[in-house]
Design an enzyme around this catalytic site. Structure first.
Site, mmCIF file in Angstrom:
data_model
loop_
_atom_site.group_PDB
_atom_site.id
_atom_site.type_symbol
_atom_site.label_atom_id
_atom_site.label_comp_id
_atom_site.label_asym_id
_atom_site.label_seq_id
_atom_site.Cartn_x
_atom_site.Cartn_y
_atom_site.Cartn_z
ATOM 1 C CB CYS A 1 -0.101 -0.917 9.950
ATOM 2 S SG CYS A 1 -0.028 -2.695 10.213
ATOM 3 C CE1 TYR A 2 -2.703 -5.708 6.440
ATOM 4 C CE2 TYR A 2 -2.307 -6.687 8.586
ATOM 5 C CZ TYR A 2 -2.116 -6.695 7.221
ATOM 6 O OH TYR A 2 -1.358 -7.678 6.641
#
Lengths: 344, 344, 344, 344
Positions: free
Chosen positions: B148-149
């Site tokens: 996600c990051y």
């Protein structure tokens, strides 16, 4: 001492009242509000029921206020405090301004960033970041209380800059603030359904706390420092976390960094050093005057990352103002600031 | 196509189910859970009442699952997918892994950061950041869906790195994530009274998404890129905001930066360019597969600051996985991903 | 006086420490924890850095604890306090139990709702709802500190029941609590992504605070009262709002209701009467020992609706316990409880 | 069909747009705004980037709007829709009003609670609580879409009232709402720092949804019903939980209650029966058109407690409006309403 608060209905004024309610030496004389003159403060802030029931007075009564006060806290939008400071100058009342008017040594910087002329350029104001300017605060007549982002950001970087441990061109400050920092004025951005479950940056490369941070760091460095500063809004009421990045100069070891923090802050009650590897959290400071600091060495990139947590309304505003009050009046510096943080 | 989800009870598995409920071509065959085998999915997630009432099966049934599926989504903690991927290799089922096992070209990097040996090093996995690797995804048998990051951070920096507009040693990524990113497992840090009205950094200089971002940027740059990456926990459920800083190379103007973003993303539906001066907000992407991008030139410091907002569970996980599914099976890339963000 | 806290690591123990940090007469002797014996309290609660750094001791040291303490606060799950209370009985140490063990006059009620035998049925415990039982608290050896929902609910209804203004069969109590009320133990329901942006009821017709409310109201009424009590979880950390409904008896006028509240609470510092038409808000009490009350007459239905707001950890637990401590030791009742609420 | 939204910039208008973005038969023609005429909808709501970029038109263009539309959704404050409804009457356009103007059979009730004269008293409007009035909606020219609290409260009580299972004088409705229910207009109460970590009641014994609930229940009962209704503000954006209390008539058993719910709602897709002992949670309905119901028998007090959860902007406003649209135009009732709730 006799205390009056000029602009008592914003969050900063409210927070001064909360703290001073347990300050043994402060006697509240006047609270002012232009828009709500005559109203009782506990009708505006019902949580003060049983603490304060004064009626708000008007700034038109400034002469009377000055005559009956030893110190004025000014908690107004920028532009007003310098008018008041100029008027009361020489009348024996001390001023602690929680706004920006007196924060800049060079009023041209103020005029550039705030876009209004400075009407009191010859004031001998002292910048009230207590841990760094305590001696000057002690004898000041006007104290310019620092901004919230500013406090958190200068305290993280001061030991590094002062000891010449970092590349001064490499500083990035990424700060996250709860929404009380934006005040009590209504704004769609701060309307709960808009702000809840939301994070965003604002005023990138243009926030007015930038020159304030740069002024303090430049003074510590002995040369002009320019930084990138980015503020963010976080869906909570109180708290600032400031994450600061800088490149370590060649040969600066972790233990040199450790020593710099301990040397500057080891005796400071309100700065809690979590040490190398420590992770400050805003909640651990909530309602208190602490600034929690932790630092990290990223050996892969040669950077030091320092994180600070404060309560924006306390160490970032009213708490530090009371800390300055204590210094100015020769009181024990913690007076009125002994509450433990409110957790959870 | 027939779809099974290996590890259906975490937030990533749940989100796949939410999205696939409106995907016209996907038929859910099996959902697995080791700890809750036999339970119905809508007893674990009651919001799925009227959508799914399958009973969870056990991974021991993998042969049957493979026989009845065209594609497996694997939503398990790292270490498991490579075991499964190895087992099912050559059996005609495609694999989309939402964990880390297949994300690294060099399995030594995986082994260093994840501290376990890689059991399937000869897999020909494709890194599924769709906008950058679409052609490879099209024919892949195993897609490694990005973190996600990672998604948020690579997309911000790719145009700058690819076009050699920034000093590669100057990159700082400061990311803020809602707490669903940490999963459904219980942890004191994510207990509401602890996480509420709180912000903190974690895993400074050590988060495992760091090498993943570096791998993609290095590939785009044609040389090794090393970055400082700092994740933060924000008191909300969904959303990642990634604020990225880099120094512009001499002579790079604002319009060159603008062109780089438009050239790379101008035709990308899921990347919404807010333009120079734009401020992405996580809430504007909530529940959708969009990545919103805005960039800023800080002329005082010579830096470019790029901000990305995504929903960590959608573009940061399940949504991008479905986007990859569509690419792999020759469907219109938006299929099942047409919902507008949920606001406010 | 010398104070020890048995069970210092839960939120109730933590809150006692927060309050006692500013209590001029309390000296903390021992803090116990079975699971974390030996750890320092400020490693478990870093916000206590600079306040407490005691190491936690084990209950096995009870004799030593008793010998060195004037009072024990017991902040343990039910079932433990009665064992301890029995053991220390007659040794000169006073006990304030923040759990349920000593709350019931009739231990059969305790045994029915808590489903364990009572081991100390002959204890002469006093129910510590200070405003109603102050005189008995003054000389008590064991004080049973009331539950959080209980405090809020009894205080709303006491004036009405005591003065026979309402139909005793018509009482409905609908209560809303922040999640700290459920403690620090991990639970999926209190995991931030689950609890955030969520409201739900729980334990309808079965919550254990029901018989406690009924016991106090029955005593005031002089006859058995049975109520419907429904607790709800609200996505916040602290605070309880209790909305209570009852039918007014024929001929009871609004001013009679007003008088009943003023007569019972007019002199009570910690009960702030917002009056008829007043709207208590949990935030106005946060961090303080206040109970704010407002009441409304619904002439269309003949009902009175009374709303109470408290901080569940203060007036609903640790604050009231300190209030009782003050009463038991002949101190001014507000000692240590003078902080203004933390707002915003 | 061709759809226009009169008042598109409030949360109700916004939510209609969100839902209609996935409605296969709806074509958006005009969006109106008086205060922001000319602005593009995606500049006001940036999350609609890639969905809508229409410019807002003015109500002065009503004739053109009517000529080009098959249906008007009116999402304006009360008082405006009846003016518009009167004007467009007989022009062949259908009207779905999301405000209060057409909700009352007896316009005197409207005039008493809303304190303005009704200008269109002879309108043949149908009350659009779809599950209860579906047949009338089918042929209606004007549908009065119910209020948010109203929907949640009527649906909980309808089976009990219709089947004469409860004492009609004993009904208490305690409702909790997220803050989006109060709209997008700015108000200190909804300013995040004020609303966060806060719960309070408002408009006790005076909320305008009260007569609307009473009208529907009275019709079902065949006699006048009067209730106590108390709304509360909860620190979240979306969701209503309605907790309803009533005394069961003698001899009404739990299974009779169960049957009443299943008989009325067993075939209703949008009403999910969690059964006796079930606990609806607002989060399980977020973003969806579901109303989740659970009921409980309190044998100690003879009461039945029914809890409903809805998304106030969907089943409580725009979703039900689209459900009515589908009924009015002969479409499958779920059209455009098939999204699964957004969780977590």
């Amino acid at each position: 001492m006799r205390v009056s608060i000029i602009g008592a209905t914003g969050y900063t004024g409210e927070e001064l009242l909360r703290i001073l309610a347990n300050h043994p030496a402060a006697e509240i004389k006047y609270l002012t509000s232009e828009s709500q003159t005559g109203a009782k403060i506990d009708s505006i802030y019902p949580h003060f029921n049983h603490f304060y029931d004064q009626a708000l007075v008007n700034l038109a009564d400034l002469d009377k206020i000055v005559a009956d006060s030893d110190v004025l806290f000014i908690a107004l939008p920028h532009g007003h405090a310098m008018e008041i400071g100029k008027k009361v100058s020489g009348q024996g009342v001390k001023v602690i301004d929680l706004g920006a008017d007196y924060r800049f040594k060079d009023t041209a910087v103020y005029e550039k960033w705030y876009k209004i002329p400075h009407v009191h350029p010859d004031a001998k104001a002292v910048y009230g970041l207590t841990e760094l300017y305590r001696e000057a605060v002690r004898t000041a007549d006007i104290v310019a209380n620092p901004g919230c982002y500013t406090t958190a950001s200068i305290l993280t970087l001061a030991p590094l800059v002062k000891n010449k441990l970092i590349d001064l061109t490499s500083i990035v400050v990424d700060a996250k603030s709860g929404i009380s920092g934006a005040g009590r004025g209504l704004n769609l951005t701060h309307h709960l359904p808009e702000a809840f479950e939301n994070v965003k940056a604002y005023n990138i490369a243009g926030h007015r706390h930038t020159p304030e941070i740069e002024q303090a760091l430049s003074e510590l460095a002995g040369s002009q420092v320019v930084i990138s500063f980015t503020p963010h809004l976080i869906p909570m009421s109180r708290g600032i976390l400031s994450t600061c990045y800088a490149r370590l100069l060649d040969g600066v070891t972790a233990s040199v960094v450790d020593e710099a923090f301990h040397a500057l802050y080891g005796q400071e009650y309100f700065i809690r050093l979590l040490g190398r590897g420590g992770y400050p959290a805003t909640k651990n400071t909530r309602g208190s005057n602490f600034c929690d600091l932790g630092w990290h060495i990223d050996t892969r990139t040669g950077r030091v990352i320092v994180v600070a947590a404060i309560d924006n309304l306390v160490k970032g505003a009213a708490g530090q103002a009371v800390q300055n009050l204590n210094v100015m009046f020769g009181l024990e510096e913690r007076t009125g600031l002994t509450q433990a943080p409110l957790y959870p």
